[in-house]
Each structure stands twice: as structure tokens, then as C-alpha cells.
Design an enzyme around this catalytic site. Sequence first.
Site, PDB file in Angstrom:
ATOM      1  N   GLU A 187       0.859  -1.218  -0.122  1.00 38.98           N
ATOM      2  CA  GLU A 187      -0.030  -0.041  -0.007  1.00 38.98           C
ATOM      3  C   GLU A 187       0.860   1.099   0.033  1.00 38.98           C
ATOM      4  O   GLU A 187       0.624   2.092  -0.598  1.00 38.98           O
ATOM      5  CB  GLU A 187      -1.061  -0.110   1.398  1.00 38.98           C
ATOM      6  N   HIS A 242     -11.613  -4.337   9.070  1.00 38.58           N
ATOM      7  CA  HIS A 242     -11.968  -4.133   7.607  1.00 38.58           C
ATOM      8  C   HIS A 242     -13.206  -3.299   7.855  1.00 38.58           C
ATOM      9  O   HIS A 242     -14.227  -3.547   6.714  1.00 38.58           O
ATOM     10  CB  HIS A 242     -12.432  -5.569   6.969  1.00 38.58           C
TER      11      HIS A 242
HETATM   12  C1  LIG Z   1      -2.689  -4.776   4.234  1.00 34.82           C
HETATM   13  C2  LIG Z   1      -3.445  -5.168   3.343  1.00 34.82           C
HETATM   14  N1  LIG Z   1      -3.595  -5.386   2.197  1.00 34.82           N
HETATM   15  C3  LIG Z   1      -4.840  -6.115   1.604  1.00 34.82           C
HETATM   16  C4  LIG Z   1      -5.409  -6.760   2.036  1.00 34.82           C
HETATM   17  C5  LIG Z   1      -6.487  -7.603   1.344  1.00 34.82           C
HETATM   18  N2  LIG Z   1      -5.965  -8.895   1.385  1.00 34.82           N
HETATM   19  C6  LIG Z   1      -6.334  -9.970   2.185  1.00 34.82           C
HETATM   20  S1  LIG Z   1      -5.476 -11.249   1.845  1.00 34.82           S
HETATM   21  C7  LIG Z   1      -4.833 -10.968   0.678  1.00 34.82           C
HETATM   22  C8  LIG Z   1      -3.948 -11.757  -0.205  1.00 34.82           C
HETATM   23  C9  LIG Z   1      -2.961 -12.148   0.420  1.00 34.82           C
HETATM   24  O1  LIG Z   1      -1.999 -13.148  -0.087  1.00 34.82           O
HETATM   25  P1  LIG Z   1      -1.035 -14.035   0.666  1.00 34.82           P
HETATM   26  O2  LIG Z   1      -0.035 -13.113   1.497  1.00 34.82           O
HETATM   27  O3  LIG Z   1      -0.169 -14.528  -0.342  1.00 34.82           O
HETATM   28  O4  LIG Z   1      -2.091 -15.053   1.444  1.00 34.82           O
HETATM   29  P2  LIG Z   1      -2.950 -16.019   1.058  1.00 34.82           P
HETATM   30  O5  LIG Z   1      -4.177 -15.253   0.975  1.00 34.82           O
HETATM   31  O6  LIG Z   1      -2.358 -16.525  -0.266  1.00 34.82           O
HETATM   32  O7  LIG Z   1      -2.871 -17.119   2.011  1.00 34.82           O
HETATM   33  C10 LIG Z   1      -5.223  -9.434   0.083  1.00 34.82           C
HETATM   34  C11 LIG Z   1      -4.826  -8.722  -0.658  1.00 34.82           C
HETATM   35  C12 LIG Z   1      -5.357  -7.013   3.626  1.00 34.82           C
HETATM   36  N3  LIG Z   1      -6.144  -7.563   4.198  1.00 34.82           N
HETATM   37  N4  LIG Z   1      -4.339  -6.435   4.014  1.00 34.82           N
END
Ligand SMILES: Cc1ncc(C[n+]2csc(CCOP(=O)(O)OP(=O)(O)O)c2C)c(N)n1
Lengths: 329, 329, 347, 347
Positions: free
Chosen positions: B60, B129
Amino acid sequence: MRTITYREAIREALQYKLEDDERVFLLGEDIGIYGGAFGVTKGLLEQFGTERVRDTPISELGITGVAVGAALTGMRPIVDIQFSDFLTLALDQIVNQAAKIRYMFGGKASVPLVVRTPSGSGTGAAAQHSQSLEAWLAHIPGLKVVQPATAYDAKGLMIAAIEDGNPVIIYEHKLLYDKTGTVPGQPYRIPLGKADIKRQGTDITVVATGILVQRALQAAHILAQKGISVEVIDPRTLVPFDEATVLESVRKTGRALVTHEAVERAGYGAEIASIIADKAFHALQAPVKRLGGKAVPIPNNKRLERKAVPQVEDVVTIVEKMMNFSITT
Amino acid sequence: MRTITYREAIREALQYKLEDDERVFLLGEDIGIYGGAFGVTKGLLEQFGTERVRDTPISELGITGVAVGAALTGMRPIVDIQFSDFLTLALDQIVNQAAKIRYMFGGKASVPLVVRTPSGSGTGAAAQHSQSLEAWLAHIPGLKVVQPATAYDAKGLMIAAIEDGNPVIIYEHKLLYDKTGTVPGQPYRIPLGKADIKRQGTDITVVATGILVQRALQAAHILAQKGISVEVIDPRTLVPFDEATVLESVRKTGRALVTHEAVERAGYGAEIASIIADKAFHALQAPVKRLGGKAVPIPNNKRLERKAVPQVEDVVTIVEKMMNFSITT
Amino acid sequence: MNEKKIRTSEHPVTKEEALRSVSSRSSNVHIDKSEAISLYKTMLRIRYFELAVEKALENGEFHGTTHLYNGQEAVAVGVCSELRTGDMITSTHRGHGHSIAMGASVRKMMAEIYGKATGYSKGKGGSMHIADVAGGNLGSNGIVGGGIPIAVGAALSAQMQRKEHVTICFFGDGATNEGSFHESLNLASIWNVPVVFVCENNKYGMSSSIDVMTNITDLSKRADAYGISGITIDGNDVLQVKQTARQAIEHARFGGGPTLIEAKTYRYKGHSRSDKQVYRSEREVAAYKKRDPIELFERSLLEGNILDESNIVTMKDIVKEEINDAVTFARESEEPTECELYRDVYA
Amino acid sequence: MNEKKIRTSEHPVTKEEALRSVSSRSSNVHIDKSEAISLYKTMLRIRYFELAVEKALENGEFHGTTHLYNGQEAVAVGVCSELRTGDMITSTHRGHGHSIAMGASVRKMMAEIYGKATGYSKGKGGSMHIADVAGGNLGSNGIVGGGIPIAVGAALSAQMQRKEHVTICFFGDGATNEGSFHESLNLASIWNVPVVFVCENNKYGMSSSIDVMTNITDLSKRADAYGISGITIDGNDVLQVKQTARQAIEHARFGGGPTLIEAKTYRYKGHSRSDKQVYRSEREVAAYKKRDPIELFERSLLEGNILDESNIVTMKDIVKEEINDAVTFARESEEPTECELYRDVYA
Ligand SMILES: Cc1ncc(C[n+]2csc(CCOP(=O)(O)OP(=O)(O)O)c2C)c(N)n1
Ligand SMILES: Cc1ncc(C[n+]2csc(CCOP(=O)(O)OP(=O)(O)O)c2C)c(N)n1
Ligand SMILES: [Mg+2]
Ligand SMILES: [Mg+2]
């Protein structure tokens, strides 16, 4: 009684808690041998060592998060954020984590964390080193927000904050570090949530925070010579906020000015003014006024910088105007 | 006229500006093939390609900073921050950089940047959220803050924001995305700083923002049946704030309620209430009241979540109480 | 811990290859029968738990979203099986597996997801905020990367308190692009705190392929930027995970400092309830499912004569029953009372 | 660009060694006389500018703090000498050198530091916010790491606008521990934008030694985490800096993507006005001063018969005069009027 500076008063509080409670430790940028950007922690490294007076890399988000994790697991960390403007980098950990963990976990955890940070303008450091964003954190449930305005308050509030058991943000003011006041050598606590009537008066209530407490007191002195009796109240903590003391005063005086250095628009003064306008409605002989910073970034030029935030003369002027206001006009 | 959703209205605005101005591009997490967490950008990747509808890593601070740099050098980036709670990670770039660059550089630069972000509770996504932190950004000189409450406003405000030339933060509301409204197919602009009287009335002014606009309108409908005529004003933009429209209304009705979903303490409602209490002092037949979110993190449980923020029935109740208030009590 | 195992998982290996590699890679892992059964059962518990959550979500039985762990079971189970009392973890939005692997009560977890007063957080946290701080789970986290510095802080506590506790920090591939990852790994390294970073690389952060979002092949390479060890392993091989975790945990526990483990794995379900999965093909999903971590392990248990088919059927029934009971418990539990809204804001 | 030059600068080399290395390292750098003189003069301009600022600060002639660049001149000058019109830089709190190297007016700079209406920002920015966006300087920055993503954004603009402009991103060693460094380098890498990251490793971030604040020897190693090239060079050797910058800039300009250059150097003055410098010894400072970038270059110019002693004396006098003029200009300029307080908040 002893007279020491605001800086020394804070240092004494830190020193006392470091001696008193082995869970307490400090972390932050340049707090060790440098003694902190404003000299507050000078000497503490020598007394307590690098483990408990912990210099960190320039990683505001990381060190704040480390403090959250340490607090969650039995320590009492105190994070030093070198300028409060840099809190913008650490807010996820303060607002999304520290403030909410207890609630999100159903009360089965606590985050006894203190964040100390200097705010305010007046040093010519310009727009990125001069903000007063305490209203932001006061908006967040789960945080407490403290703004000591005197050496005495600084020591007592700091000890209370460290012992509080919740995340507490302490906004110190750069221009106050050199100010002196009488401070007991012994440790003492000032309860969070107890305003202080810094000067008694009968004609008008001035609720002032941070650096404006001193300026309001100077203004009150000038106004007294003009025959206006000003009561100056310092809430000392924005959260919890001591509504009762403020309302009692306004019910007595019938007039209220709320003043702080922070930008007036959406500053914490709006919260205080709204409370007064609502709950002391019948007592008000004039509209509640606010006097805050102008809606501009803080400029470097000294004259402009001074104009950007309320000064003693601005308090005097507005109070005089308010005293001339008559409910029938 | 055509009826489309708030989501589609925003999409149309983005689509229009992407077609109209080659400097405009979108960047954010999952805005491409996924179409954004709430489907707003669906189809835009297919139409404009990966360069202008740019999926980003989960960074971000970085992507916001990239947008600042791009804006400073001739582009018109629109950043999508997936949930407004994540703005906590990007605030240095928004507050210390975007908001201040023009001023710090003596007017010799501009940062025409739009940040779109969904806020609010009601989806069961819990404390991290569901926040509504628009008051934070409204406190910062140099930013503009927009909160569209209808499909019509969303399209017109979005186009105006993209064309504005300053950093503009647009708080969308998750619960509004599916709401429909009549929206012209042609592009149009709603000037930033112009409130909208969403319903005319004579007994009381309700200033409502975001999701509370809809709820205030529903409450007004119920209250009308009880013989109370409510005027509902939606400022639409918090900065600039259309003081004149609000004050004119309150001078007419003599009563004012300010309501929003954000936590009441130090919310933007305090700013609005303070302005009214000050500048419409003589017209007020009752204290200005605020109705905002409770001072708690947003819980997951549906019943509690609902209780955490003002609902239609809360607006009805407080307005009835305010109408029973008599200046002589 | 210094050598890197580089493995490209572009095309999943065949079942046969996978099995051979499981047994070969696991050859130096000595676990007894009861431990093996426990690993297997915990993986099953996670799988059935998630399937139940998915069903409940489809039926609209709870409010909010959820992120399912199906397909990644070997990581949580392999790692957490190496922990001792007092050790801690931090988890993520995709945290049910970690909680279960830490021995959480599935009743209290399910109740939390249902937003009930009997849940871990009295229904105030929901799926994304299950925690059991007393039991060592410092919490799942709705902020990507949010738990990483918290883990370092917990490890710092252990170091300052002179306790030999290790903290495991779980996060996804997507999280490695957050600033918090960088700052935290650097802090952990310079302070040499007892933390093990476990990156579950399931190929995607929501819709974004990590291959597009970084320009490197193995995320474990990022360890070098902090002067710590990094290793990439097959996250679907529970014994390999266990073995790697054991070394890293021991290393951390006795003053060797942090390690970054990248466990390559795959998530079966959509990112969250709203995901239509247009960013990946059904073929890809199907290919990965051929290397299901539970089936792989099941096969080696069968081949090693540790379990027979009937044992497996019985165990599955027991676990399903346990999960059914948790769902019933959650359904029948009370909602929190309204005064809970105001409680627990401050200590 | 792929090989790494590893150099430990624990103990500065002797003058003799330094000189030998200058000439040898610079052997493949072809610069003509006028270019050499221009490099030298720009370094002098920075040095005398900073000395004047220091004196003014001591005399209380301006309000605010300042961060002096003395000792690091070869970095800014070497890098910026390779830029073309349209190229851009982002700078830091320690930004005077970068501005001067970009050809800024020392009058307008000094006036800005004095808070005068004739300054680059009409006196509203001060020492930490000198910028000349039209001239390619996107600004110094009071936030450590704040300029890094901004540089990536500027490079992205150039890429999207199909212009062959390169952006140089200057930052200090301390900034490499900020999350913004990590996120930005990753973004620059995956998007392959024309940016060159120049880390001026002057050994300290305020009072903190980078050797304590990271666990690696060369910060350029961090490039590997993003799949880009990294190189560590002697930041006090202007020709080596120039040569390295040339390659990296060319690489970036023609689609090769970003490079991370670590230039090892040293700051002579305290961090800012409040610095008592208790964290380093006078001996250390003295040792580094023996490898002064200006003196090193001066010597090779003399040895190469590009300049003689009298040329040098003349040039120094000219530059000093220029700086004196800037100070006079700053002193005599008007302060901004009060209405400037309200101007420039919005476009
Ligand atoms: C700071 C932040 N940015 C964006 C999100 C939205 N978001 C939630 S999970 C996710 C993907 C996360 O990817 P990863 O770290 O690979 O974990 P996975 O979901 O694959 O277990 C996103 C973009 C969030 N919760 N927090
Ligand atoms: C985000 C942030 N954190 C802390 C500071 C305070 N600060 C200013 S300069 C500095 C040291 C920076 O070190 P480095 O990046 O090495 O640059 P140098 O000063 O050596 O040129 C610090 C800690 C700041 N300005 N911004
Ligand atoms: Mg992932
Ligand atoms: Mg440095």
C-alpha cells in the site's frame, strides 16, 4: 520544591519505571547514546544498557509492531517515534493491531504499550516535522491519548501511562522540553482522565491543550489586567476526556473557547466544542468558539510559521471579542 | 432515466476518464482480472489493458508513493486501496507527501491524485475491515475528501475528483455498491464543495454523510408520518465543506442533528456540529446533537455490529427527542 | 540451514514422483507411529473443519467472510508439531489451519466463526480474528503482513525474559511484498531473536500470481537481504515441513537466530467468499490436487503399514463427528449479549 | 552490471592507495578536460555552499535545521553528471548536494534556506524541501525513505509516456531499513521502470551505525531480493561513481530496468544541528577526511596536468565568490508576505 525541565521530568518517569519494573523497556531510533532527538533519554542507556534502551533501525512500522508483540507477551515496551509525523508510518500497528487486539480477542489479551512522540511546530522544521495529529488517535476506540503541558504533568502522566495496561499515545511538545516547573523527586501518578484547572476564573472558560495551555495562561494574565477573569482548563488527556470538569466550568462562566495548535478543521477542539455546545447549551451566553491551527501545512519561514498556529495574542483577541458578545445582539 | 448501481456509476466515471484522458490510469491490488474486491473495476482491464489498469503487489505504501511520483510528473493516477483500513499503511505518502508537496515547493508542483477506498461496516468483516476514518484525512490541509452517498453523486463526484488537480480521497461505502439510482449516461461533474439537500423539510436539519444519508432519508420518511418534517443535507464532500447550505438550513429549522457511521468521538460530525453551534447560535432552538458510531471496534457478530453504528431507528429516536426539546426546559 | 533447495513448482509433479520424493526426502525423519497418526489426524481435522465452514458459508449460517486453508494443511501441521508448551505463533487471515495445528478447540473456533458468545473471542472477532494468546496463538490477522513484527516482538519477549520459547510467524507469499516483512526480518536478524518465518507460498495473493508480483523464483532468497538462512521446501510434504521446521526451531531456540522457510503449496478454494477464480484455470487446480498433502501422507502411511484402509475410514469418521459436533455447538450457542458491545475495549 | 565489487571500508585506505586506485579504476572513464573541470567545480560548489550554510546556522541567520553534505560530494556530482535534460532525481533531507549537482541556482537555494520569498519554495519549504520539479529535481524529503516510491512513480511516468527519461533515486544507508525501500524496489523491478537507486552509505543513520542496524556487509546485496543488479562502489571516487552511474543509467534508459548502486562514503559534519557526535570518534572522522573526494580528484587533475595549482586557487575563489553572492542575496531578499501562508495549499 525542585525545579526541573519537562524533558527531565519525562526522563525521571522513564528512569523510575525502568528501575521499578523489569518488564519495561524503551525502543526507538537514536534513543541510546544520542539520547533521543530531543535529549529526553540521555543517560538511560548508560544506566540500563542496550537491551532495555534499545536503539532501532529506521523502521517505524516494524518497531511499533515489535512493541505490540512484546506487550502482548508480558513486556511493557515504550516506543519512541522521533517526530509524531512519522507515526503515519506506524498506524497499522497502532490502530489496527494495538487498539483492537483486546476487543477482537474477546478481552483475553492486553497490549500495555506506550508510544511517546514529540509534536508541534515552532522549530522551523517545516511541514513534515511539525504536525499535531493527536485528534487522529483520539478518534480510535481502544487507545488512550495524553498531552502533558507542564513538567509536573509530564512525569505523573507518564508513570500512569506506563502502568495503565492499555496502548497509550503520549504527545510531547518540542517547545515544552526546555520549560521548567516544580516536580517532586518521588514518583507519583496523575490519573488518565482527570482535567486540571490551571487557572481559576469566572468570566470565560478556555479549554487548552498542549502548547496552548502555556499560551492560554499568558493570555489570561494579560486579560486579567483588562478586567477579564479567565478560567484555563487543561484536559491533559484527550481519551479519556474529563467532560465533567469542563462542563462545570462552562456552566459557571457561560462562555467557552477551545484552543489547540492542531489544525482547527476536524481537530479535537471540535469534539470538545461539540460536547460543550450540546451539554452546556442552557448556560451558554455566547457561541462556543474554537481557535486552532490554520488549514495550511506548517511553513519553514519563521514569521509564517508563527502565524500558522494560535499565539498568545490570538487568544487575547478572541477572548475579548467573545466577552463583547451579547446574547441579544 | 437509466437506473444503475453505485458500483456501475463509479465504473462509468473511471471508464469515461480512461477514455477521455490518456494520463489517467488505475493501480491497486486485484483491480485487474478480479475486478477489485467489490467488483468496481470489472471489465476495465479488458478494455484498457494491464498498463492502465495495473494490478499491484500488496504494498500500500509503495503503490501510493508511486502514484504520487506519477502525479508529480504528468500522470493522473487513481489508486485503489482495497479497504480503507489499509490506508493506515499509506498515510506517509498521502499526508506527508501528496498533501504537502505543492505547498512545500512554493506552488511549483501539483499532485493530481485520486485515492478510492471502500469504508464502513455491515459486512461482518470485523474490526480491521470496517472502519470509517474519513475525519483523519479531512483534518489534513492539502487534501480533499469526498463521500458519495448515491449512484448519481458517485459518478459526478468521481469525474470531478479526477479532474481536480489535487490529491482527493474518495470514501466509497461497501453497503452502497449494490444500491441503484438514476444516472445519466453522459459524463457530468458535481463540483467538490457543494452540498446536496436530499430532502426538504422545515422542522429539523439532519446533516448526514455516507451510508447515513440513506438511513436519514428512511428516518425522515418515518418521521414525516409522525408529523415531523426533516430536511436532509448531504455535504457530499467534507473538504471543501459547504458551510453555507448547512447554515441556511439550520437557520430555517432551528434544530440540527449531525450523523455519520464513523466513531462519534472526534469524528467529522464534531466539526460540523461545532460550525453550526457557533455560526447558527441564535437560530438554535435546541442543542446540536451528534449521532455517530459507538466508541468500540466493529465486532463480527451481526447484532452487535449493527448496534455499533447508527441505524434508521436511532435517527428516528433522536430526532423525536430533539423535537420534544423546548428552549425553556 | 544454509543450503537452498530450489524447486520449481510450475508443473506439479506426478503422484508417482511425488510419492518417491516424499519417502526419499523424509528418509531422515524419524517419527513414531503415534506421532504419524497425530499428524495425519490433525490434517484431517483441518480439512473437515474447512469443508464444514465452507458449507455453512454457502448456507448463510454466519456473517462475514472467511479464507479457507484446504490444500495447505501440511504446512501448519508439520511446523506446529515441532512446538513445545510456551512456544507461540502469529497467523493470518487464512488462519484456521494454524489454530487447529496449535491444538485449538474446534468447538470454540466454530462458535467464533458463527459469531457466538462461546467462541474464542465471544463472537466479536469472527473468522479472521481467532486467537488463543494463553495457548500460544497470538492471533490470526486481517492485515496482510500485520502479524510479522508482532511475532518478532513475541520472540524478543522470550529473549528478554530468558525463556527458551520460539515464535513461528506464518504469512503468505503476497505478504512478502509488504514493508512490514522487510522491517521485521531485519529487526529479527540484528537482534537475533528466536523466531522462524514460515512463508506459505500458495502461488497467489488473492488474484495475483507471485510470479508476476516479484521478479525472483524463490522467496526464501529474500533471507539473504537480512543475513539469515532461507530455505524453500515442498509444503505439501508434511514430513519435509516437519523436518525443516525442527531444524529451524532448534536453531532459533538455542540462540542461532531466525530462519525464513518458504513452503511451496497451493490453496484449493477461492481466496474468500467473493472469489470467482477467473485468474487461474481449473486444470491448474486439478493438477495441484493430485499432490494433495493429506493423500500423499495417507499413502505413505499405508505403504509404511502404519495405518490400514479401515483405520483411515474410522479416523475420518471420528474427525467428521468432531467437526459435526463443533457445528452443532456453534449453532446452538448463544449470541453475545448487547453489553458485550462495550466490553473489552480497555483493560 | 551483474558482478559485485565488494569493498570493506572499515579502515580507509591511505592517500597513496586511494590515488592509485582512482587512476586505475578510472582508467576506462574517458572524460575531456572541460568535463573534468566541471565535475571538480561542482564538487567545490557543494562544499563551499555547505560551509556557508553551516556558518549561517551557527550565527543563527536562519530558522530550522539542516543536514550537510560535506564529504559526499562525489556521489551527487558523479551521478548527476550523467543525466540529460528530462531526467529526474528524488533527494533526501541531506539534499543540498543533489540540488547543486542538478544545476540548481545557489542563490535560490540559499534564499530558501533563509526562508525568503526568493527561494525555490518562497521560503515555505526551507532546507529540507528544496525542489525544482521543472528542472528535474522532484524534491528533497523530510521523511527517510519518502522519496523512494516517488522516484519509481516518476520512472513509471516516463515509461508510460514513452519518454527515455531516467530517474535517479538518492537515499541513505538508514533508509534501506524502511518498508518503503522494499516495496519500491520490488515495484520498480516487476515493472522494469527506468530508475537507478543510489544508496549513499555514509556509515550512519543519525547516530546508528549501519553495521549494527543490518546484518549484511554490502547493502547492494539487497538488490538480489528483487531480481535486479546491485553494485557497491567507492563513493569518494567521482570518476568511479560517474562510470557506474553511466552504465546503470544507460541500462535503465533502454529498457534494462533498475539497478541498486551502493556508494560508500562518509559525512563530515554532525547529522543535523543538534548532533554532538558522541557515537563516533574524532579519529574516525579524521581518517575518512584523508580520503576527501575533492582532494582525491584535485590530485588526479593535477597529476594529469588538467589543472595546475593556480587554476585551482582561481576556481576556488570564483566558487567562493558565487557562494558569498548567494548568501548576500539570501540575506537581502524579502520575507514572504503573510498571504503566502494561505497560498499553494491547493492547485
Ligand atoms: C494490508 C492489506 N492489504 C490487502 C489486504 C487484502 N487481502 C487480504 S488477503 C490478501 C492476499 C494475501 O495473499 P498472501 O499473503 O499470499 O496470503 P494467502 O491469501 O494466499 O494465504 C489480500 C490482498 C489485506 N487484508 N491487508
Ligand atoms: C521516517 C523517518 N524516520 C526518522 C527520521 C529522522 N531522521 C532523519 S535523517 C535520519 C537518518 C537517516 O539516515 P540515512 O538514511 O543513512 O541518511 P543520512 O542522514 O546518513 O544522509 C533520521 C533517523 C525521519 N526524518 N523520517
Ligand atoms: Mg498466497
Ligand atoms: Mg547514512
